[in-house]
Design an enzyme around this catalytic site. Structure first.
Site, short mmCIF file in Angstrom:
data_model
loop_
_atom_site.label_atom_id
_atom_site.label_comp_id
_atom_site.label_asym_id
_atom_site.label_seq_id
_atom_site.Cartn_x
_atom_site.Cartn_y
_atom_site.Cartn_z
N CYS A 94 0.96 -1.40 -0.06
CA CYS A 94 0.40 0.69 -0.12
C CYS A 94 0.05 1.07 0.27
CB CYS A 94 -0.59 -0.23 1.56
SG CYS A 94 -2.34 1.39 1.18
N CYS A 193 -6.74 -1.33 8.25
CA CYS A 193 -7.80 0.22 7.74
C CYS A 193 -8.94 -0.51 7.44
CB CYS A 193 -7.50 1.26 7.15
SG CYS A 193 -6.49 0.19 5.31
#
Length: 350
Positions: A94, A193
């Site tokens: 990410c 997340c």
């Protein structure tokens, strides 16, 4: 060079990074990436808090819709990995493909700026001898996040600033309180997340992967119980197996072909060697001969002495001095020489 784009998640770390650069005289532009719907520091709640911090600081704030990029590079990557019986590490991927690279591209193309900053706890320095940018651990070892940044390129390191790398988390909180930032007392994110948004990794995966019952077996193939999907398990796992045994048992292998979870005692979960692929050498050129260094095979694992043997095609073989517990395909192996992060890659097999 006096202008910098700061990635704002809506948390206290990125808020203080922006405030620090602003008070140092930089022309700061806030940038938030919209990664997915739902709660969490990178989602709608985080975007609101990031906007409020920018308003407090009197700086512009941009929001970029990155949901398609996040879906393709993180969600699809995770789902396919778990279906194949591995446990992917999404954070490093990410950082490079979803955050740093798109941020720098947006900064250069839309804001005429060649510098980006984040609230990561890590440090960067330029080494004149090797003429390379080096990635270093943060001063606060308990908060150090360099492990998740091993995949950054020289171009990204050259353009990046980590204002918090030389301070502790306590100092960050104190600065936020002194400046009266809206995020000063905001709790730290404790999970990925995706977990924040869905409640648990299992709940997230069950949205994408059909539960398929299979067997839990020991190393001899004896059936000990049933499972509802191998994606609910990871190498080294002990709790939540749902089986009774005379000694503690750990997951030692996931077999997607037979749809089996293989368990054994702790010793059987140790590995003396593994192969690491998708190598990215950060602070040093790619070695062509074996090197001696230390490696972390998980974020919170202690650095272990290892011989790193190049195999070519961005792959290396690791030979540990002592067997390492829970070597997990899909996780990152990251190499250090003291505080200097040499490089890292993804564990392929043990």
């Amino acid at each position: 060079m006096n202008r910098v784009v700061v990635g704002l998640s809506g948390g206290v770390d990125s808020s203080v990074a922006a405030a620090t650069l602003h008070h140092q005289g930089y022309e700061v532009v806030g940038l938030t990436l919209w990664l997915m719907k739902g709660k969490g520091q990178c989602c709608s709640e985080g975007m609101v808090d990031a906007a409020m911090v920018c308003e407090q600081l009197g700086i512009p704030h941009h929001i970029v819709d990155s949901r398609d990029v996040f879906q393709a590079n993180i969600i699809d990557y995770l789902v396919s990995g778990y279906e194949d019986g591995i446990t992917p590490l999404p954070c490093s991927q990410c950082n490079r493909t979803v955050k740093f690279s798109p941020m720098l591209k947006y900064a250069r193309e839309q804001l005429d700026c060649d510098r980006i900053a984040t609230g990561h706890y890590a440090r960067i320095r330029y080494d004149e001898t090797s003429q390379r940018y080096q990635l270093l651990r943060a001063v606060d070892r308990n908060k150090d996040q360099s492990y998740f940044l091993y995949d950054l390129t020289q171009d990204l390191l050259a353009a990046s600033v980590f204002p918090l790398g030389h301070q502790t988390k306590e100092e960050t909180r104190r600065i936020a309180a002194q400046l009266g930032l809206k995020t000063a007392q905001k709790p730290d994110s404790q999970d990925l997340c995706l977990i924040e948004a869905h409640g648990s990794m299992q709940a997230f995966l069950d949205k994408y992967i059909n539960q398929k019952e299979g067997e839990i077996v020991d190393l001899d193939g004896k059936v000990l119980g049933k499972h509802s999907g191998i994606h609910h398990y990871t190498i080294g796992q002990r709790k939540g197996l749902g089986i009774a045994a005379a000694e503690p048992l750990y997951v030692v292998k996931l077999d997607p072909v037979m749809n089996r979870v293989v368990v054994g005692n702790r010793d059987s979960a140790g590995r003396s060697e593994c192969v690491v692929g998708r190598m990215n050498w950060v602070s040093i050129p790619e070695p062509t001969t074996p090197i001696r260094t230390e490696v972390q095979v998980r974020y919170r694992s202690s650095p272990a002495p290892v011989n790193v043997i190049p195999l070519g095609e961005s792959r290396v073989k690791l030979a540990f001095d002592e067997p390492q517990f829970g070597i997990t395909p899909g996780q990152a192996a990251v190499f250090y020489d003291g505080d200097v992060l040499l490089g890292g890659g993804i564990i392929e097999k043990s």
